[in-house]
Design an enzyme around this catalytic site. Sequence first.
Site, PDB file in Angstrom:
ATOM      1  N   LYS A  19       0.836  -1.205   0.000  1.00 18.89           N
ATOM      2  CA  LYS A  19       0.000   0.000   0.000  1.00 18.89           C
ATOM      3  C   LYS A  19       0.873   1.258   0.000  1.00 18.89           C
ATOM      4  O   LYS A  19       0.640   2.177  -0.792  1.00 18.89           O
ATOM      5  CB  LYS A  19      -0.911  -0.038   1.233  1.00 18.89           C
ATOM      6  CG  LYS A  19      -1.853   1.123   1.367  1.00 18.89           C
ATOM      7  CD  LYS A  19      -3.088   0.750   2.174  1.00 18.89           C
ATOM      8  CE  LYS A  19      -2.868   0.810   3.669  1.00 18.89           C
ATOM      9  NZ  LYS A  19      -2.708   2.177   4.196  1.00 18.89           N
ATOM     10  N   ARG A 119      -8.218  12.331  12.756  1.00 19.31           N
ATOM     11  CA  ARG A 119      -6.789  12.032  12.956  1.00 19.31           C
ATOM     12  C   ARG A 119      -5.946  13.304  12.991  1.00 19.31           C
ATOM     13  O   ARG A 119      -6.261  14.302  12.342  1.00 19.31           O
ATOM     14  CB  ARG A 119      -6.321  11.049  11.876  1.00 19.31           C
ATOM     15  CG  ARG A 119      -7.085   9.737  12.011  1.00 19.31           C
ATOM     16  CD  ARG A 119      -6.655   8.728  11.011  1.00 19.31           C
ATOM     17  NE  ARG A 119      -5.280   8.314  11.206  1.00 19.31           N
ATOM     18  CZ  ARG A 119      -4.632   7.500  10.391  1.00 19.31           C
ATOM     19  NH1 ARG A 119      -5.243   7.029   9.322  1.00 19.31           N
ATOM     20  NH2 ARG A 119      -3.384   7.167  10.642  1.00 19.31           N
ATOM     21  N   SER A 164       7.346   8.891  12.048  1.00 18.38           N
ATOM     22  CA  SER A 164       6.225   8.706  11.122  1.00 18.38           C
ATOM     23  C   SER A 164       6.699   8.902   9.693  1.00 18.38           C
ATOM     24  O   SER A 164       7.181   9.972   9.326  1.00 18.38           O
ATOM     25  CB  SER A 164       5.111   9.712  11.436  1.00 18.38           C
ATOM     26  OG  SER A 164       4.282   9.885  10.297  1.00 18.38           O
ATOM     27  N   GLN A 166       4.766   9.067   7.206  1.00 17.26           N
ATOM     28  CA  GLN A 166       3.866  10.009   6.534  1.00 17.26           C
ATOM     29  C   GLN A 166       4.351  11.434   6.745  1.00 17.26           C
ATOM     30  O   GLN A 166       4.348  12.246   5.817  1.00 17.26           O
ATOM     31  CB  GLN A 166       2.438   9.834   7.052  1.00 17.26           C
ATOM     32  CG  GLN A 166       1.838   8.484   6.640  1.00 17.26           C
ATOM     33  CD  GLN A 166       0.462   8.224   7.219  1.00 17.26           C
ATOM     34  OE1 GLN A 166      -0.062   9.024   8.000  1.00 17.26           O
ATOM     35  NE2 GLN A 166      -0.130   7.095   6.870  1.00 17.26           N
ATOM     36  N   ASP A 318       1.830  -1.319  11.862  1.00 21.61           N
ATOM     37  CA  ASP A 318       0.505  -1.734  11.396  1.00 21.61           C
ATOM     38  C   ASP A 318       0.209  -3.199  11.722  1.00 21.61           C
ATOM     39  O   ASP A 318      -0.933  -3.654  11.571  1.00 21.61           O
ATOM     40  CB  ASP A 318       0.380  -1.524   9.881  1.00 21.61           C
ATOM     41  CG  ASP A 318       0.391  -0.039   9.517  1.00 21.61           C
ATOM     42  OD1 ASP A 318       0.073   0.791  10.393  1.00 21.61           O
ATOM     43  OD2 ASP A 318       0.740   0.283   8.370  1.00 21.61           O
ATOM     44  N   LYS A 345      -4.475   5.871  14.896  1.00 13.36           N
ATOM     45  CA  LYS A 345      -4.594   5.233  13.577  1.00 13.36           C
ATOM     46  C   LYS A 345      -6.071   5.306  13.134  1.00 13.36           C
ATOM     47  O   LYS A 345      -6.820   6.112  13.654  1.00 13.36           O
ATOM     48  CB  LYS A 345      -4.086   3.789  13.640  1.00 13.36           C
ATOM     49  CG  LYS A 345      -2.587   3.699  13.914  1.00 13.36           C
ATOM     50  CD  LYS A 345      -1.793   4.214  12.742  1.00 13.36           C
ATOM     51  CE  LYS A 345      -0.302   4.144  12.990  1.00 13.36           C
ATOM     52  NZ  LYS A 345       0.455   4.804  11.930  1.00 13.36           N
TER      53      LYS A 345
END
Length: 435
Positions: A19, A119, A164, A166, A318, A345
């Site tokens: 992903k 979030r 992170s 992201q 995850d 999350k």
Amino acid sequence: MIIDKAESLKGTLTVPGDKSISHRAVMLGSLSEGDTYIRGFLKSADCLATIDCFRRMGIDIEENEDRLIIHGKGLHGLCAPKEPLNAMNSGTTTRILSGILAGQDFPVTIIGDESLSRRPMKRIIDPLTRMGCRITSVNGNNCLPLTIHGGCLSGIRYESPVASAQVKSCVAMAALYADSPVTITEPYLSRNHTELMLRGFGGNVTSFTDPETGRPACTVMPNPRLTGQSVTVPGDISSAAYFIAAALLVPNSEVTLKNVGINPTRDGILRVARAMGGSVEVTNLRSEGGEPTADLIIRSSALHGTTIGGALIPTLIDELPVIAVMAACAEGTTVIRDAGELRVKESDRLSLIAANLSAMGVSLTETEDGIIIEGKPLKMAPLRGVSVDPKKDHRMAMAFAVAGLVAEGPTKILDAGCVDISYPGFFEDLASLGA
Ligand code: S3P
């Protein structure tokens, strides 16, 4: 979906594409000159949200049977979307895309579903604001909707308080549009797919240990010329994790998982499975675009408890819901700590793991940043089948489907369609092994 106790799992599976890598390939392909061909792209709801956002900014993306073709328009080729961009349930889309939008000369609003709209976005608002971007949370709560007025960005040094990928990738994307290099450090190394892929597309990224702080760091040089590439996406180890856990736990099992990405920033599940006494064989090791991949052979094993924390956490973040299920069926205590990120999350995963494992009969203590699980080996029937509400969180649904394979009595997963966020076809694949 109703899951019964399984006698044995046997067979070979190829799990769908990664992903994280799928999102990044669409984004970098769109910002490159020329065409990008993506094989093994994950057609899940999250990644389709990324495609939709780039189409709305004028990128032509062809979806064929076996590959995706992105007709990139270069770093400055995006155009203003007519409506807000909808990232749906995807934190990765929201945060990395925000870094790209920070460099555009048109304003954009990003919206998302209920879960995504809860979030935290301060973690990207802070560094992007420091770079000179005007980014505001429309409701003033540091959550979506976010309105981004991009423009001239300055190079900064950013010490991220969280490990992170992201956040790191958001700042790295904004760095492409900055007036000088950007350095990002993080407490522990998070997944490095952006750094690897950016280099593959012609970007200039250096990864190193910061001499001042000892933290993992990377420096991204601005204004590269990115050119379209052929990307082959390996299988997602986060999806493989459910079958790794299932094959270890269900007696008399042997499962082969083909072409799984085992980047060391993602392979914590393999290290933990082995530390718990699991039989995990790695074969046919190779590399695609700097991403190591392999076939995994997993055999049923008697597991024992372990301790998981620190630098290991980002490498299996995850996978912690399914690792918690493994821990419940392992002899002795498992301690998971430094995992407070699980609370922000797609759901508060720590509290959902605790509530559902408790309902299945497991003794545990939920802490602020983790969970302590008193496991029992399978012969002592550690789990009883119950009804599990995953609260629309795909990883909770899949983790508790695995729990159902070893529970006494049927386990019912409510709203099981949420697995489509990362793994359409998950239940069919599980059934193909004999579940
Ligand atoms: C991801 C990074 C991780 C992970 C998420 C995907 C990515 O999130 O949990 O599923 O693709 O960069 P954080 O960056 O919030 O740790």
